[in-house]
Design a protein around this motif. Structure first.
Motif, PDB file in Angstrom:
ATOM      1  N   ALA A   2      21.702 -21.008 -35.802  1.00  0.00           N
ATOM      2  CA  ALA A   2      21.529 -21.491 -34.425  1.00  0.00           C
ATOM      3  C   ALA A   2      20.135 -22.086 -34.228  1.00  0.00           C
ATOM      4  O   ALA A   2      19.973 -23.127 -33.572  1.00  0.00           O
ATOM      5  CB  ALA A   2      21.754 -20.333 -33.444  1.00  0.00           C
ATOM      6  N   GLY A   3      19.113 -21.432 -34.803  1.00  0.00           N
ATOM      7  CA  GLY A   3      17.754 -21.947 -34.704  1.00  0.00           C
ATOM      8  C   GLY A   3      17.612 -23.301 -35.366  1.00  0.00           C
ATOM      9  O   GLY A   3      16.931 -24.199 -34.849  1.00  0.00           O
ATOM     10  N   LEU A   4      18.255 -23.466 -36.525  1.00  0.00           N
ATOM     11  CA  LEU A   4      18.207 -24.740 -37.233  1.00  0.00           C
ATOM     12  C   LEU A   4      18.884 -25.846 -36.413  1.00  0.00           C
ATOM     13  O   LEU A   4      18.349 -26.966 -36.295  1.00  0.00           O
ATOM     14  CB  LEU A   4      18.902 -24.597 -38.588  1.00  0.00           C
ATOM     15  CG  LEU A   4      19.017 -25.884 -39.422  1.00  0.00           C
ATOM     16  CD1 LEU A   4      17.645 -26.354 -39.868  1.00  0.00           C
ATOM     17  CD2 LEU A   4      19.914 -25.661 -40.643  1.00  0.00           C
ATOM     18  N   ILE A   5      20.054 -25.537 -35.841  1.00  0.00           N
ATOM     19  CA  ILE A   5      20.764 -26.532 -35.033  1.00  0.00           C
ATOM     20  C   ILE A   5      19.928 -26.919 -33.814  1.00  0.00           C
ATOM     21  O   ILE A   5      19.808 -28.102 -33.465  1.00  0.00           O
ATOM     22  CB  ILE A   5      22.139 -25.982 -34.593  1.00  0.00           C
ATOM     23  CG1 ILE A   5      23.045 -25.815 -35.829  1.00  0.00           C
ATOM     24  CG2 ILE A   5      22.796 -26.896 -33.564  1.00  0.00           C
ATOM     25  CD1 ILE A   5      24.350 -25.089 -35.540  1.00  0.00           C
ATOM     26  N   PHE A   6      19.316 -25.936 -33.165  1.00  0.00           N
ATOM     27  CA  PHE A   6      18.472 -26.214 -31.994  1.00  0.00           C
ATOM     28  C   PHE A   6      17.307 -27.135 -32.379  1.00  0.00           C
ATOM     29  O   PHE A   6      17.021 -28.117 -31.686  1.00  0.00           O
ATOM     30  CB  PHE A   6      17.945 -24.902 -31.425  1.00  0.00           C
ATOM     31  CG  PHE A   6      17.045 -25.071 -30.237  1.00  0.00           C
ATOM     32  CD1 PHE A   6      17.564 -25.145 -28.950  1.00  0.00           C
ATOM     33  CD2 PHE A   6      15.659 -25.181 -30.405  1.00  0.00           C
ATOM     34  CE1 PHE A   6      16.724 -25.307 -27.856  1.00  0.00           C
ATOM     35  CE2 PHE A   6      14.816 -25.352 -29.322  1.00  0.00           C
ATOM     36  CZ  PHE A   6      15.350 -25.418 -28.040  1.00  0.00           C
ATOM     37  N   ALA A   7      16.632 -26.803 -33.496  1.00  0.00           N
ATOM     38  CA  ALA A   7      15.490 -27.609 -33.930  1.00  0.00           C
ATOM     39  C   ALA A   7      15.932 -29.015 -34.297  1.00  0.00           C
ATOM     40  O   ALA A   7      15.230 -30.001 -34.012  1.00  0.00           O
ATOM     41  CB  ALA A   7      14.797 -26.937 -35.118  1.00  0.00           C
ATOM     42  N   GLY A   8      17.121 -29.125 -34.936  1.00  0.00           N
ATOM     43  CA  GLY A   8      17.613 -30.441 -35.338  1.00  0.00           C
ATOM     44  C   GLY A   8      17.962 -31.316 -34.155  1.00  0.00           C
ATOM     45  O   GLY A   8      17.792 -32.549 -34.201  1.00  0.00           O
ATOM     46  N   ILE A   9      18.459 -30.706 -33.074  1.00  0.00           N
ATOM     47  CA  ILE A   9      18.868 -31.492 -31.905  1.00  0.00           C
ATOM     48  C   ILE A   9      17.677 -31.823 -31.008  1.00  0.00           C
ATOM     49  O   ILE A   9      17.487 -32.980 -30.592  1.00  0.00           O
ATOM     50  CB  ILE A   9      19.945 -30.731 -31.104  1.00  0.00           C
ATOM     51  CG1 ILE A   9      21.224 -30.603 -31.939  1.00  0.00           C
ATOM     52  CG2 ILE A   9      20.241 -31.451 -29.776  1.00  0.00           C
ATOM     53  CD1 ILE A   9      22.296 -29.749 -31.305  1.00  0.00           C
ATOM     54  N   PHE A  10      16.874 -30.820 -30.707  1.00  0.00           N
ATOM     55  CA  PHE A  10      15.815 -31.006 -29.708  1.00  0.00           C
ATOM     56  C   PHE A  10      14.434 -31.325 -30.308  1.00  0.00           C
ATOM     57  O   PHE A  10      13.544 -31.752 -29.582  1.00  0.00           O
ATOM     58  CB  PHE A  10      15.705 -29.746 -28.838  1.00  0.00           C
ATOM     59  CG  PHE A  10      16.934 -29.462 -28.037  1.00  0.00           C
ATOM     60  CD1 PHE A  10      17.212 -30.187 -26.871  1.00  0.00           C
ATOM     61  CD2 PHE A  10      17.856 -28.518 -28.444  1.00  0.00           C
ATOM     62  CE1 PHE A  10      18.361 -29.926 -26.135  1.00  0.00           C
ATOM     63  CE2 PHE A  10      19.000 -28.253 -27.718  1.00  0.00           C
ATOM     64  CZ  PHE A  10      19.264 -28.962 -26.550  1.00  0.00           C
ATOM     65  N   CYS A  11      14.281 -31.131 -31.593  1.00  0.00           N
ATOM     66  CA  CYS A  11      12.965 -31.390 -32.226  1.00  0.00           C
ATOM     67  C   CYS A  11      13.146 -32.302 -33.445  1.00  0.00           C
ATOM     68  O   CYS A  11      12.399 -32.179 -34.426  1.00  0.00           O
ATOM     69  CB  CYS A  11      12.288 -30.087 -32.648  1.00  0.00           C
ATOM     70  SG  CYS A  11      12.115 -28.867 -31.344  1.00  0.00           S
ATOM     71  N   HIS A  12      14.143 -33.187 -33.392  1.00  0.00           N
ATOM     72  CA  HIS A  12      14.449 -33.995 -34.565  1.00  0.00           C
ATOM     73  C   HIS A  12      13.302 -34.924 -34.958  1.00  0.00           C
ATOM     74  O   HIS A  12      13.070 -35.186 -36.132  1.00  0.00           O
ATOM     75  CB  HIS A  12      15.740 -34.809 -34.347  1.00  0.00           C
ATOM     76  CG  HIS A  12      15.677 -35.736 -33.179  1.00  0.00           C
ATOM     77  ND1 HIS A  12      15.952 -35.313 -31.892  1.00  0.00           N
ATOM     78  CD2 HIS A  12      15.364 -37.064 -33.108  1.00  0.00           C
ATOM     79  CE1 HIS A  12      15.827 -36.347 -31.065  1.00  0.00           C
ATOM     80  NE2 HIS A  12      15.465 -37.411 -31.765  1.00  0.00           N
ATOM     81  N   GLN A  13      12.569 -35.426 -33.965  1.00  0.00           N
ATOM     82  CA  GLN A  13      11.441 -36.308 -34.301  1.00  0.00           C
ATOM     83  C   GLN A  13      10.311 -35.531 -34.991  1.00  0.00           C
ATOM     84  O   GLN A  13       9.678 -36.037 -35.919  1.00  0.00           O
ATOM     85  CB  GLN A  13      10.928 -36.996 -33.031  1.00  0.00           C
ATOM     86  CG  GLN A  13      11.906 -38.019 -32.458  1.00  0.00           C
ATOM     87  CD  GLN A  13      11.314 -38.747 -31.265  1.00  0.00           C
ATOM     88  OE1 GLN A  13      10.378 -38.269 -30.631  1.00  0.00           O
ATOM     89  NE2 GLN A  13      11.867 -39.921 -30.954  1.00  0.00           N
ATOM     90  N   LEU A  14      10.070 -34.306 -34.520  1.00  0.00           N
ATOM     91  CA  LEU A  14       9.022 -33.488 -35.117  1.00  0.00           C
ATOM     92  C   LEU A  14       9.313 -33.209 -36.583  1.00  0.00           C
ATOM     93  O   LEU A  14       8.395 -33.209 -37.423  1.00  0.00           O
ATOM     94  CB  LEU A  14       8.896 -32.161 -34.348  1.00  0.00           C
ATOM     95  CG  LEU A  14       7.891 -31.139 -34.896  1.00  0.00           C
ATOM     96  CD1 LEU A  14       6.473 -31.689 -34.810  1.00  0.00           C
ATOM     97  CD2 LEU A  14       7.998 -29.825 -34.140  1.00  0.00           C
ATOM     98  N   PHE A  15      10.579 -33.017 -36.904  1.00  0.00           N
ATOM     99  CA  PHE A  15      10.953 -32.676 -38.283  1.00  0.00           C
ATOM    100  C   PHE A  15      11.504 -33.882 -39.058  1.00  0.00           C
ATOM    101  O   PHE A  15      12.134 -33.717 -40.103  1.00  0.00           O
ATOM    102  CB  PHE A  15      11.975 -31.547 -38.288  1.00  0.00           C
ATOM    103  CG  PHE A  15      11.424 -30.231 -37.781  1.00  0.00           C
ATOM    104  CD1 PHE A  15      10.499 -29.530 -38.538  1.00  0.00           C
ATOM    105  CD2 PHE A  15      11.789 -29.739 -36.541  1.00  0.00           C
ATOM    106  CE1 PHE A  15       9.974 -28.334 -38.072  1.00  0.00           C
ATOM    107  CE2 PHE A  15      11.268 -28.549 -36.060  1.00  0.00           C
ATOM    108  CZ  PHE A  15      10.345 -27.845 -36.828  1.00  0.00           C
TER     109      PHE A  15
END
Length: 792
Positions: free
Chosen positions: A741-754
């Motif tokens: 769930a944490g990975l999906i959240f980061a991928g959706i809402f922080c995709h530019q950062l990563f």
């Protein structure tokens, strides 16, 4: 117990210092405080966690990324800072917990000041203080004997186990300990000026061998990775910038991604925190670790050597019978000389011996307590002209009164060649498990037995359960005692120790070859000298065993010093407690399984989590080689490596390390880690390598390929996470699902950062195909690696 000074000058000295004199010496710095501990100070903990080789590498990487303007790829910085802070906080927390427990278990001394005795911490002593030394006391400063007589063992200083007799005027070295007797001594050198402090400072400056296999293995891994990343980084940058024509910014970020992937930045921290938390948990259960890595060693032990008194039995000893030889012979229907004195006279003679004795051990305390209840034993106190204190080497003591010399101790050692004359009449008591002492007198034609004292220690209530646990864990028990072997065997049987009927008298083991043979044949060793205890431990180690030694007396210290792990009962001598790695503060041997459990939790959980870290390291190393060979730029960015590390390695690794784990430790630490990590690392390289090649074939943008590779690595990461977490539990499911769930959240809402971009349909299709292929590849590679491992 009073010691009678031989002259008025000594009597005056025994009054000790007054309060003003003590204060004056403290002002002059002549106290017994010495900063020779091997533990780190708070400042040293902060420096050791902050100024590390890899932190320096991360600093260089940060500067390079800032210079090329790639600020997005600094996502690893919060993790590095958090790792450093967590390491500092946990080590300081463990240090403070241990310090509090150590204060409770700190060595003390009886000092004479203003003519009265009082107990103080050893560091509160000052130069010229007069101290009272008794059996079991460790000498806390260099001193000179004023009055009395003691047998001293200086083995911890010199390595020689011989007991040295010290009388008035003789010098005592700090760090040695009193084996028997009692004396008053004046401190001549204290604190940093003492002999033991000078030795300790010298030892502190020397490199110490790492005893923990886990930490040693991790250190080796970190060392070789630290050496490898510099040339690999140079090769990757050169190949990307000079041969592939990439920009400086792209070349730097690609190289940094590869280097970060190879650094096991959280692995050593994970091991340190796991050990620190285990140490804190044990401290709450009244188990003090002088060295927190000893819990790993104890968890690997396959032979546990224990003493009878204080370990199998309760530490307290009580007199069961005082039997005069006339009475014993009549009970056995024996004829012959049954003794020359009546019961009351004999009881008075024994009382004279006991009350004049300078021995301060459990046996003599039990005798005094028993005689205190006998009115007829309190009359006619006589003063001996000579006292030979009890010695664990001789197994007896003696005193000379006006009417002759009397002996008290082990019958076979006092009677020697005449032991057969009394063997039958005492056999029934020995068979019942009593410890038996002979009271005898020297006559012109030999030793005349007068009577016997039987003593007993109640078996610990939880002894059977504890030894049953060790039997289930395939840990062999060796009972090593100075008592009669038949007596020890009976006690061991009642405690449920396997093979307790197989016993041997250590007086027959007069060579190292016989000891080497005996350690594999016998479970019980009686009449063992301190030196023989040490040789038994060494023989077991030479046979390939990992040995733990428990004890509570000064006669155990030599063996404890050489054992892989040493465990002391706090109710025993201070010298023993200070020499041990593990101290059971409530002297409850039943706590031993708890120490083993903690060691297993640390080693098994760190080993499992270490395989997660190593998957990333193996992938990054092999992918760097792949990139160099095929002349391609490393496909990932640092921020993408940080994302993978966070949710498939770092967070789940630390959470899994906290889970209770009581499984037996199997095999070598690093070998087990590699067996679990290698299949996943190879799967990652093959899958990502194939994806990159296909990306070039289909002319896919590098950003799409990098995103697909990131997600593919995450999928494989969760595969290996689930694999090493088996058998699954509610907590483990929560860890896996929470990180997904944490990975999906980061991928959706922080995709530019990563650095995650939208992928083309072809790229998505390739990622899905290689993800399914990776599952089969991981499964077959795991079977192959396990099969190869079994053959070796």
């Amino acid at each position: 117990m009073t010691i009678f000074p031989e002259d008025k000058e000594t009597e005056t000295e025994i009054r000790g210092l007054c309060a003003a004199e003590v204060e004056e010496r403290i002002r002059q710095g002549k106290d017994n405080r010495a900063d020779v501990g091997t533990g780190l100070t708070t400042a040293e903990i902060i420096r050791s966690n902050t100024f590390t080789y890899f932190n320096f590498i991360f600093l260089v990487i940060t500067i390079l990324l800032c210079l090329v303007g790639s600020f997005r790829n600094l996502t690893f910085l919060p993790i590095i800072i958090a790792n450093t802070l967590i390491g500092i906080i946990q080590e300081i927390r463990a240090k403070r917990t241990l310090e509090k427990m150590s204060i409770l278990n700190a060595p003390h001394a009886i000092v004479v000041r203003d003519g009265s005795q009082k107990q103080v911490a050893s560091e509160e002593l000052v130069e010229d203080d007069v101290i009272l030394l008794r059996a079991g006391d460790q000498i806390c400063g260099d001193a000179s004997v004023l009055s009395g007589e003691v047998m001293v063992n200086e083995s911890l200083l010199t390595g020689e186990s011989d007991e040295i007799n010290k009388t008035q005027g003789d010098e005592l070295l700090s760090g040695s300990f009193v084996v028997s007797g009692q004396c008053y001594a004046r401190l001549t050198h204290v604190g940093m000026d003492s002999y033991i402090s000078k030795l300790s400072l010298e030892a502190k400056s020397m490199e110490r061998t790492e005893q923990s296999e886990m930490i040693r293995s991790i250190n080796q891994l970190v060392k070789w990775v630290g050496i490898a990343i510099i040339p690999i980084g140079i090769v990757l940058f050169s190949q990307s910038y000079f041969f592939n024509g990439e920009t400086i910014a792209r070349s730097v970020t690609a190289t940094v991604a590869a280097v970060i992937g190879m650094i096991p930045e959280g692995l050593y921290l994970l091991a340190t925190i796991a050990l620190a938390l285990g140490t804190i948990r044990l401290a709450t259960k009244k188990v003090l670790l002088h060295d927190m890595k000893s819990i790993e060693t104890l968890s690997r032990v396959d032979v546990l050597c224990v003493d009878k008194t204080g370990t199998i039995t309760e530490p307290g000893m009580q007199v069961s019978h005082i039997l005069w030889r006339r009475q014993v012979m009549e009970e056995n229907g024996a004829e012959g000389d049954k003794g020359l004195w009546d019961r009351e006279a004999l009881q008075g003679m024994l009382a004279d011996y006991v009350y004049a004795s300078t021995d301060n051990n459990a046996t003599m305390d039990a005798l005094r307590a028993a005689l205190d209840k006998m009115p007829e034993a309190k009359a006619g106190r006589r003063r001996p002209s000579h006292i030979q204190a009890f010695s664990s080497a001789n197994k007896y003591g003696s005193m000379t009164f006006s009417d002759g010399t009397y002996f008290l101790g082990a019958p076979e050692f006092i009677m020697k060649d005449s032991y057969d004359a009394i063997a039958e009449e005492i056999a029934s008591y020995v068979q019942k498990g009593y410890r038996l002492l002979l009271f005898a007198k020297q006559e012109a034609d030999g030793i005349l037995p007068l009577g016997y004292v039987t003593l007993s220690n109640p078996i610990r209530a939880n002894a059977k359960e504890t030894f049953s646990y060790f039997k289930e864990q395939d840990v062999a028990i060796r009972v090593i005692s100075g008592d009669n072997p038949q007596t020890v065997s009976e006690v061991a049987k009642r405690a449920g120790i396997e093979g307790a009927e197989n016993y041997v008298d250590a007086t027959t083991l007069d060579s190292k070859a016989k000891i080497r043979d005996a350690v594999e044949r016998y479970a019980v060793f009686g009449r063992v000298t301190p030196k023989q205890k040490q040789l038994i431990v060494k023989a077991l180690q030479e046979a390939g065993h990992t040995v733990a030694m428990t004890g509570d007396g000064v006669n155990d210290i030599l063996a404890m010093k050489d054992a892989d792990c040493s465990v002391a009962m706090a109710s025993g001598s201070e010298a023993c407690a200070q020499a041990a790695q593990v101290v059971l503060l409530d002297s409850d041997f039943a706590k031993m399984p708890e120490v083993v459990y903690e060691g297993r939790q640390v080693v098994n959980n760190v080993g499992r989590s270490a395989s997660l870290f190593l998957v990333k390291n193996i992938f990054s190393l092999l992918m760097s080689v792949f990139s160099a060979l095929f002349m391609i730029t490393y496909p990932l960015e640092p921020s993408q490596i940080s994302l993978i590390s966070m949710f498939t390695i770092g967070i789940p690794g630390f959470l899994l390390a906290l889970e209770p784990n009581r499984e037996r430790i199997k095999g070598h630490f690093m070998r087990g880690v590699l067996v679990r990590a290698l299949p996943a690392g190879l799967t990652d390289v093959l899958a990502v390598g194939a994806l990159v090649i296909c990306g070039q074939v289909f002319s896919l943008p590098p950003e799409d390929v990098a995103t697909a590779a990131t997600l593919l690595l995450c999928v494989v990461g969760f595969m290996i996470l689930i694999k090493i977490s088996k058998p699954m539990s509610g907590i483990k499911y929560a860890i896996v699902i929470g990180n997904i769930a944490g990975l999906i959240f980061a991928g959706i809402f922080c995709h530019q950062l990563f650095a995650l971009s939208a992928m083309s349909k072809v790229c998505v299709l390739l990622m899905v195909v290689f993800a399914f292929a990776a599952e089969s590849l991981l499964r077959y590679l795991s079977l192959l690696v396990e099969k190869i491992d079994c053959k070796f």
